[in-house]
Design a protein around this motif. Structure first.
Motif, PDB file in Angstrom:
ATOM      1  N   ALA A   1      26.478 -26.859 108.768  1.00  0.00           N
ATOM      2  CA  ALA A   1      27.777 -26.481 109.338  1.00  0.00           C
ATOM      3  C   ALA A   1      28.283 -25.156 108.779  1.00  0.00           C
ATOM      4  O   ALA A   1      29.362 -24.702 109.157  1.00  0.00           O
ATOM      5  N   GLY A   2      27.524 -24.551 107.868  1.00  0.00           N
ATOM      6  CA  GLY A   2      27.903 -23.256 107.331  1.00  0.00           C
ATOM      7  C   GLY A   2      28.554 -23.288 105.969  1.00  0.00           C
ATOM      8  O   GLY A   2      28.945 -22.242 105.438  1.00  0.00           O
ATOM      9  N   LEU A   3      28.707 -24.476 105.373  1.00  0.00           N
ATOM     10  CA  LEU A   3      29.264 -24.585 104.036  1.00  0.00           C
ATOM     11  C   LEU A   3      28.161 -24.338 103.002  1.00  0.00           C
ATOM     12  O   LEU A   3      26.973 -24.362 103.326  1.00  0.00           O
ATOM     13  N   THR A   4      28.555 -24.153 101.768  1.00  0.00           N
ATOM     14  CA  THR A   4      27.609 -24.086 100.657  1.00  0.00           C
ATOM     15  C   THR A   4      27.399 -25.498 100.135  1.00  0.00           C
ATOM     16  O   THR A   4      28.364 -26.188  99.796  1.00  0.00           O
ATOM     17  N   GLY A   5      26.163 -25.925 100.074  1.00  0.00           N
ATOM     18  CA  GLY A   5      25.875 -27.285  99.635  1.00  0.00           C
ATOM     19  C   GLY A   5      25.434 -27.342  98.185  1.00  0.00           C
ATOM     20  O   GLY A   5      24.683 -26.479  97.725  1.00  0.00           O
ATOM     21  N   ALA A   6      25.904 -28.358  97.467  1.00  0.00           N
ATOM     22  CA  ALA A   6      25.504 -28.559  96.067  1.00  0.00           C
ATOM     23  C   ALA A   6      25.179 -30.030  95.864  1.00  0.00           C
ATOM     24  O   ALA A   6      26.039 -30.898  96.061  1.00  0.00           O
ATOM     25  N   TRP A   7      23.946 -30.319  95.459  1.00  0.00           N
ATOM     26  CA  TRP A   7      23.493 -31.702  95.256  1.00  0.00           C
ATOM     27  C   TRP A   7      23.179 -31.929  93.786  1.00  0.00           C
ATOM     28  O   TRP A   7      22.689 -31.048  93.082  1.00  0.00           O
ATOM     29  N   PHE A   8      23.493 -33.149  93.321  1.00  0.00           N
ATOM     30  CA  PHE A   8      23.074 -33.604  91.991  1.00  0.00           C
ATOM     31  C   PHE A   8      22.754 -35.083  92.103  1.00  0.00           C
ATOM     32  O   PHE A   8      23.219 -35.766  93.019  1.00  0.00           O
ATOM     33  N   PRO A   9      21.951 -35.634  91.210  1.00  0.00           N
ATOM     34  CA  PRO A   9      21.514 -37.026  91.350  1.00  0.00           C
ATOM     35  C   PRO A   9      22.477 -38.058  90.780  1.00  0.00           C
ATOM     36  O   PRO A   9      23.070 -37.863  89.724  1.00  0.00           O
ATOM     37  N   ARG A  10      22.647 -39.117  91.519  1.00  0.00           N
ATOM     38  CA  ARG A  10      23.194 -40.376  91.002  1.00  0.00           C
ATOM     39  C   ARG A  10      22.238 -41.469  91.457  1.00  0.00           C
ATOM     40  O   ARG A  10      21.328 -41.832  90.735  1.00  0.00           O
ATOM     41  N   GLY A  11      22.422 -41.981  92.666  1.00  0.00           N
ATOM     42  CA  GLY A  11      21.504 -43.001  93.152  1.00  0.00           C
ATOM     43  C   GLY A  11      20.180 -42.426  93.622  1.00  0.00           C
ATOM     44  O   GLY A  11      19.147 -43.096  93.557  1.00  0.00           O
ATOM     45  N   GLU A  12      20.188 -41.195  94.123  1.00  0.00           N
ATOM     46  CA  GLU A  12      18.966 -40.554  94.591  1.00  0.00           C
ATOM     47  C   GLU A  12      18.289 -39.835  93.417  1.00  0.00           C
ATOM     48  O   GLU A  12      18.934 -39.069  92.703  1.00  0.00           O
ATOM     49  N   ARG A  13      17.001 -40.089  93.242  1.00  0.00           N
ATOM     50  CA  ARG A  13      16.281 -39.486  92.113  1.00  0.00           C
ATOM     51  C   ARG A  13      16.057 -37.998  92.330  1.00  0.00           C
ATOM     52  O   ARG A  13      16.159 -37.198  91.396  1.00  0.00           O
ATOM     53  N   VAL A  14      15.714 -37.627  93.564  1.00  0.00           N
ATOM     54  CA  VAL A  14      15.484 -36.221  93.907  1.00  0.00           C
ATOM     55  C   VAL A  14      16.155 -35.923  95.241  1.00  0.00           C
ATOM     56  O   VAL A  14      16.461 -36.831  96.022  1.00  0.00           O
ATOM     57  N   TYR A  15      16.377 -34.643  95.491  1.00  0.00           N
ATOM     58  CA  TYR A  15      16.864 -34.233  96.809  1.00  0.00           C
ATOM     59  C   TYR A  15      15.758 -34.525  97.814  1.00  0.00           C
ATOM     60  O   TYR A  15      14.572 -34.309  97.515  1.00  0.00           O
ATOM     61  N   PRO A  16      16.096 -35.038  99.011  1.00  0.00           N
ATOM     62  CA  PRO A  16      15.046 -35.413  99.966  1.00  0.00           C
ATOM     63  C   PRO A  16      14.071 -34.264 100.228  1.00  0.00           C
ATOM     64  O   PRO A  16      14.475 -33.204 100.728  1.00  0.00           O
ATOM     65  N   PRO A  17      12.801 -34.424  99.897  1.00  0.00           N
ATOM     66  CA  PRO A  17      11.826 -33.339 100.081  1.00  0.00           C
ATOM     67  C   PRO A  17      11.676 -32.910 101.537  1.00  0.00           C
ATOM     68  O   PRO A  17      11.235 -31.787 101.804  1.00  0.00           O
ATOM     69  N   ALA A  18      12.022 -33.787 102.474  1.00  0.00           N
ATOM     70  CA  ALA A  18      11.881 -33.453 103.893  1.00  0.00           C
ATOM     71  C   ALA A  18      12.939 -32.466 104.373  1.00  0.00           C
ATOM     72  O   ALA A  18      12.789 -31.868 105.442  1.00  0.00           O
ATOM     73  N   PHE A  19      14.021 -32.282 103.592  1.00  0.00           N
ATOM     74  CA  PHE A  19      15.114 -31.387 103.991  1.00  0.00           C
ATOM     75  C   PHE A  19      14.911 -29.994 103.395  1.00  0.00           C
ATOM     76  O   PHE A  19      14.355 -29.862 102.301  1.00  0.00           O
ATOM     77  N   PRO A  20      15.415 -28.963 104.073  1.00  0.00           N
ATOM     78  CA  PRO A  20      15.442 -27.636 103.439  1.00  0.00           C
ATOM     79  C   PRO A  20      16.298 -27.696 102.181  1.00  0.00           C
ATOM     80  O   PRO A  20      17.322 -28.364 102.154  1.00  0.00           O
ATOM     81  N   ALA A  21      15.875 -27.003 101.137  1.00  0.00           N
ATOM     82  CA  ALA A  21      16.628 -27.021  99.879  1.00  0.00           C
ATOM     83  C   ALA A  21      18.004 -26.403 100.069  1.00  0.00           C
ATOM     84  O   ALA A  21      18.151 -25.390 100.759  1.00  0.00           O
ATOM     85  N   PRO A  22      19.035 -27.000  99.482  1.00  0.00           N
ATOM     86  CA  PRO A  22      20.381 -26.437  99.591  1.00  0.00           C
ATOM     87  C   PRO A  22      20.577 -25.271  98.630  1.00  0.00           C
ATOM     88  O   PRO A  22      19.690 -24.956  97.829  1.00  0.00           O
ATOM     89  N   THR A  23      21.737 -24.689  98.672  1.00  0.00           N
ATOM     90  CA  THR A  23      22.050 -23.564  97.788  1.00  0.00           C
ATOM     91  C   THR A  23      21.974 -23.980  96.323  1.00  0.00           C
ATOM     92  O   THR A  23      21.440 -23.256  95.481  1.00  0.00           O
ATOM     93  N   VAL A  24      22.506 -25.160  96.012  1.00  0.00           N
ATOM     94  CA  VAL A  24      22.546 -25.622  94.615  1.00  0.00           C
ATOM     95  C   VAL A  24      21.852 -26.968  94.487  1.00  0.00           C
ATOM     96  O   VAL A  24      22.197 -27.920  95.188  1.00  0.00           O
ATOM     97  N   LEU A  25      20.878 -27.037  93.609  1.00  0.00           N
ATOM     98  CA  LEU A  25      20.261 -28.286  93.173  1.00  0.00           C
ATOM     99  C   LEU A  25      20.468 -28.358  91.674  1.00  0.00           C
ATOM    100  O   LEU A  25      19.941 -27.533  90.931  1.00  0.00           O
TER     101      LEU A  25
END
Length: 218
Positions: free
Chosen positions: A180-204
């Motif tokens: 949608a044009g926002l800056t995305g930032a992901w960090f783990p809680r329940g998910e061990r890694v960011y989904p490998p099938a998705f393009p990497a976001p701006t912040v991991l």
């Protein structure tokens, strides 16, 4: 890429600990480890309803998921759903929000959860003053990761999408925000890694503090 003016946070799991919901299941004789499955089915139900053009509240989707996955009665399902109003922030939330406030960055929440849940949890944790506003996409009947939910939030905050970031512990949520044009930032809680099938976001990041630091460094 520059520092965002507004940082929106997902609520359930990202900011607020779902342990009271798991405890409610245990009190009714169901295992705590059932919660991730129920929560996942809730998100699937809500997203499917949005794609199909059906209006559905978070509570209705959650109770529907419980009905599909357990033999709890109507009253028991309602009791479990009520515990969303008992959630508290994770311990790392307050310092992260204070870091943003000290840097002059506006903070909001963006959930498709029931109105009142974010407010109750923030108040219980004593951090409501750190949050400018709480937004629920139920207002526009569009569950995340629908593009409409993120653009609506940016509009409410009076910033272009490119000046807003979303922090979430859910890869699908961060993906939706970035699309949608926002800056995305992901960090783990329940998910061990960011989904490998998705393009990497701006912040991991490795944790919430790292996600906030990375956004402030943009």
């Amino acid at each position: 890429m520059s520092r965002p003016e507004v940082v929106a946070f997902d609520v359930n799991e990202t900011l607020l600990d779902l342990s009271p919901v798991a405890a409610a299941l245990v009190e009714l004789g169901r295992p705590a480890h059932l919660l991730p499955t129920v929560f996942g089915r809730t998100l699937h139900t809500g997203a499917a309803a949005t794609v199909a053009g059906v209006r559905l509240t978070f509570r209705a989707a959650f109770e529907s998921a419980l009905a599909q996955l357990t033999d709890l009665s109507d009253g028991e399902r309602a009791r479990v759903a009520d515990t969303f109003l008992e959630l508290v922030p994770h311990p790392d939330v307050e310092p992260a929000l204070r870091r943003l406030a000290a840097a002059g960055v506006r903070v909001v929440t963006l959930s498709h959860g029931s109105p009142g849940v974010a407010e109750a949890g923030l108040e219980r944790g004593g951090i409501a003053p750190l949050v400018e506003r709480t937004l629920s996409s139920e207002t526009v009947h569009a569950w995340k990761p629908s593009r409409e939910a993120y653009l609506w939030a940016a509009g409410v905050c009076d910033v272009p999408p490119g000046r807003m970031a979303l922090v979430a512990a859910h890869g699908w949520d961060v993906l939706g925000a970035e699309r949608a044009g926002l800056t995305g930032a992901w960090f783990p809680r329940g998910e061990r890694v960011y989904p490998p099938a998705f393009p990497a976001p701006t912040v991991l990041a490795g944790d919430l503090a790292g996600a906030v630091d990375a956004l402030l460094a943009l």
